[in-house]
Motif scaffolding. Structure first.
Motif, PDB file in Angstrom:
ATOM      1  N   MET A   1       0.852  -1.170   0.000  1.00 55.26           N
ATOM      2  CA  MET A   1       0.000   0.000   0.000  1.00 55.26           C
ATOM      3  C   MET A   1       0.896   1.231   0.000  1.00 55.26           C
ATOM      4  N   ALA A   2       0.671   2.066  -0.933  1.00 53.07           N
ATOM      5  CA  ALA A   2       1.489   3.268  -1.072  1.00 53.07           C
ATOM      6  C   ALA A   2       0.990   4.328  -0.110  1.00 53.07           C
ATOM      7  N   SER A   3       1.925   5.053   0.465  1.00 57.49           N
ATOM      8  CA  SER A   3       1.536   6.131   1.366  1.00 57.49           C
ATOM      9  C   SER A   3       1.200   7.366   0.554  1.00 57.49           C
ATOM     10  N   LEU A   4       0.411   8.226   1.169  1.00 57.54           N
ATOM     11  CA  LEU A   4      -0.005   9.447   0.488  1.00 57.54           C
ATOM     12  C   LEU A   4       1.181  10.382   0.328  1.00 57.54           C
ATOM     13  N   ALA A   5       1.203  11.069  -0.769  1.00 57.46           N
ATOM     14  CA  ALA A   5       2.243  12.060  -1.002  1.00 57.46           C
ATOM     15  C   ALA A   5       2.056  13.213  -0.019  1.00 57.46           C
ATOM     16  N   PRO A   6       3.125  13.931   0.305  1.00 57.64           N
ATOM     17  CA  PRO A   6       3.004  15.040   1.261  1.00 57.64           C
ATOM     18  C   PRO A   6       1.924  16.042   0.873  1.00 57.64           C
ATOM     19  N   SER A   7       1.777  16.354  -0.405  1.00 64.29           N
ATOM     20  CA  SER A   7       0.746  17.330  -0.799  1.00 64.29           C
ATOM     21  C   SER A   7      -0.649  16.753  -0.616  1.00 64.29           C
ATOM     22  N   ALA A   8      -0.812  15.453  -0.802  1.00 61.09           N
ATOM     23  CA  ALA A   8      -2.118  14.825  -0.602  1.00 61.09           C
ATOM     24  C   ALA A   8      -2.481  14.841   0.883  1.00 61.09           C
ATOM     25  N   LYS A   9      -1.486  14.594   1.766  1.00 58.21           N
ATOM     26  CA  LYS A   9      -1.732  14.656   3.208  1.00 58.21           C
ATOM     27  C   LYS A   9      -2.127  16.069   3.617  1.00 58.21           C
ATOM     28  N   SER A  10      -1.455  17.045   3.061  1.00 62.06           N
ATOM     29  CA  SER A  10      -1.750  18.444   3.361  1.00 62.06           C
ATOM     30  C   SER A  10      -3.160  18.801   2.900  1.00 62.06           C
ATOM     31  N   ASN A  11      -3.536  18.328   1.717  1.00 66.19           N
ATOM     32  CA  ASN A  11      -4.884  18.596   1.199  1.00 66.19           C
ATOM     33  C   ASN A  11      -5.943  17.909   2.057  1.00 66.19           C
ATOM     34  N   ALA A  12      -5.681  16.695   2.493  1.00 67.29           N
ATOM     35  CA  ALA A  12      -6.634  15.973   3.340  1.00 67.29           C
ATOM     36  C   ALA A  12      -6.799  16.691   4.674  1.00 67.29           C
ATOM     37  N   ARG A  13      -5.704  17.133   5.270  1.00 64.25           N
ATOM     38  CA  ARG A  13      -5.755  17.861   6.545  1.00 64.25           C
ATOM     39  C   ARG A  13      -6.529  19.169   6.375  1.00 64.25           C
ATOM     40  N   THR A  14      -6.261  19.885   5.305  1.00 65.60           N
ATOM     41  CA  THR A  14      -6.974  21.146   5.038  1.00 65.60           C
ATOM     42  C   THR A  14      -8.462  20.885   4.855  1.00 65.60           C
ATOM     43  N   GLY A  15      -8.809  19.816   4.152  1.00 62.24           N
ATOM     44  CA  GLY A  15     -10.218  19.461   3.953  1.00 62.24           C
ATOM     45  C   GLY A  15     -10.918  19.142   5.260  1.00 62.24           C
ATOM     46  N   ILE A  16     -10.245  18.397   6.147  1.00 63.54           N
ATOM     47  CA  ILE A  16     -10.833  18.049   7.448  1.00 63.54           C
ATOM     48  C   ILE A  16     -11.018  19.302   8.295  1.00 63.54           C
ATOM     49  N   ILE A  17     -10.014  20.164   8.297  1.00 62.36           N
ATOM     50  CA  ILE A  17     -10.122  21.417   9.061  1.00 62.36           C
ATOM     51  C   ILE A  17     -11.256  22.279   8.517  1.00 62.36           C
ATOM     52  N   ALA A  18     -11.352  22.373   7.202  1.00 56.60           N
ATOM     53  CA  ALA A  18     -12.424  23.171   6.587  1.00 56.60           C
ATOM     54  C   ALA A  18     -13.792  22.604   6.932  1.00 56.60           C
ATOM     55  N   ALA A  19     -13.922  21.279   6.909  1.00 57.17           N
ATOM     56  CA  ALA A  19     -15.202  20.644   7.263  1.00 57.17           C
ATOM     57  C   ALA A  19     -15.541  20.922   8.723  1.00 57.17           C
ATOM     58  N   PHE A  20     -14.541  20.825   9.601  1.00 57.70           N
ATOM     59  CA  PHE A  20     -14.754  21.109  11.017  1.00 57.70           C
ATOM     60  C   PHE A  20     -15.197  22.561  11.226  1.00 57.70           C
ATOM     61  N   VAL A  21     -14.547  23.492  10.559  1.00 60.82           N
ATOM     62  CA  VAL A  21     -14.900  24.908  10.667  1.00 60.82           C
ATOM     63  C   VAL A  21     -16.321  25.137  10.155  1.00 60.82           C
ATOM     64  N   ALA A  22     -16.674  24.506   9.048  1.00 62.08           N
ATOM     65  CA  ALA A  22     -18.023  24.666   8.489  1.00 62.08           C
ATOM     66  C   ALA A  22     -19.084  24.139   9.461  1.00 62.08           C
ATOM     67  N   ILE A  23     -18.824  22.980  10.059  1.00 56.59           N
ATOM     68  CA  ILE A  23     -19.778  22.413  11.022  1.00 56.59           C
ATOM     69  C   ILE A  23     -19.875  23.307  12.254  1.00 56.59           C
ATOM     70  N   ALA A  24     -18.736  23.821  12.724  1.00 63.59           N
ATOM     71  CA  ALA A  24     -18.741  24.724  13.879  1.00 63.59           C
ATOM     72  C   ALA A  24     -19.519  26.001  13.577  1.00 63.59           C
ATOM     73  N   MET A  25     -19.345  26.558  12.404  1.00 64.74           N
ATOM     74  CA  MET A  25     -20.072  27.774  12.017  1.00 64.74           C
ATOM     75  C   MET A  25     -21.575  27.509  11.931  1.00 64.74           C
ATOM     76  N   LEU A  26     -21.951  26.363  11.408  1.00 64.66           N
ATOM     77  CA  LEU A  26     -23.360  25.999  11.335  1.00 64.66           C
ATOM     78  C   LEU A  26     -23.943  25.894  12.747  1.00 64.66           C
ATOM     79  N   GLY A  27     -23.195  25.240  13.642  1.00 67.02           N
ATOM     80  CA  GLY A  27     -23.646  25.128  15.034  1.00 67.02           C
ATOM     81  C   GLY A  27     -23.785  26.479  15.696  1.00 67.02           C
TER      82      GLY A  27
END
Length: 191
Positions: free
Chosen positions: A1-27
């Motif tokens: 199993m290949a590990s994610l490239a550094p840019s893919a990890k960064s994009n995934a982290r940014t996506g999770i943070i953005a989703a968390f912020v969106a849910i927090a703003m909705l709340g």
């Protein structure tokens, strides 16, 4: 199993943070109204009156004795929403009250329709800086009021103006406080 490239990890982290912020703003969006209401009730902001117990009223009376003779005029205002078929008015337009002393005012209401109608009063005082000092012990505005066809009622409000108003440089110069009610038709509840 290949590990994610550094840019893919960064994009995934940014996506999770953005989703968390969106849910927090909705709340926060859903919590804004109740939080604002609590803030106004605690601080008297925007003319929101305070709710007091009988014990708090007694303490204010004792404190009022220390500022003997200090008074303020209270003007009573009554309004109704256009969709509410009621007559609503204060029985007395103004009253001079001693600081700290419990007072009672009455409002008259009549259902002018041929069906039972339930209303709920919203309220505030002006000028806004007096809201923190205007206390209601009992009020028709705390609950919905149902009037039968043609029914007439006299609705009391038991209140006092906290003597601490005399120590507030913004509120002390106020000579008249307006207590204003607006009755709105309560939403029909299915039976």
């Amino acid at each position: 199993m290949a590990s994610l490239a550094p840019s893919a990890k960064s994009n995934a982290r940014t996506g999770i943070i953005a989703a968390f912020v969106a849910i927090a703003m909705l709340g926060l969006g859903f919590a804004a109204v109740p939080l604002y209401r609590i803030f106004c009730q605690v601080t008297g902001f925007a003319g929101t009156t305070q709710r007091a117990t009988a014990g708090e009223a007694q303490a204010a009376e004792a404190l009022g004795a220390k500022v003997a003779g200090a008074t303020v005029s209270v003007r009573f205002d009554a309004n109704i929403d256009a969709d509410l078929p009621w007559t609503f008015k204060p029985e007395q337009v103004t009253k001079t009250v001693k600081l700290g002393q419990r007072q009672m005012a009455f409002f008259y209401a009549k259902n002018n329709s041929d069906v039972p109608v339930t209303g709920q009063a919203s309220f505030n005082v002006s000028p806004d800086q007096t809201g923190a000092y205007f206390n209601k012990v009992q009020c028709f505005c705390f609950t919905e009021q149902t009037l039968q066809p043609g029914e007439e009622v006299h609705m009391p409000v038991l209140f006092f103006v906290d003597p601490k108003i005399a120590d507030d440089p913004d509120a002390a110069p106020v000579q008249q406080i307006t207590l204003s009610y607006t009755f709105h038709r309560a939403p029909d509840v299915p039976q």
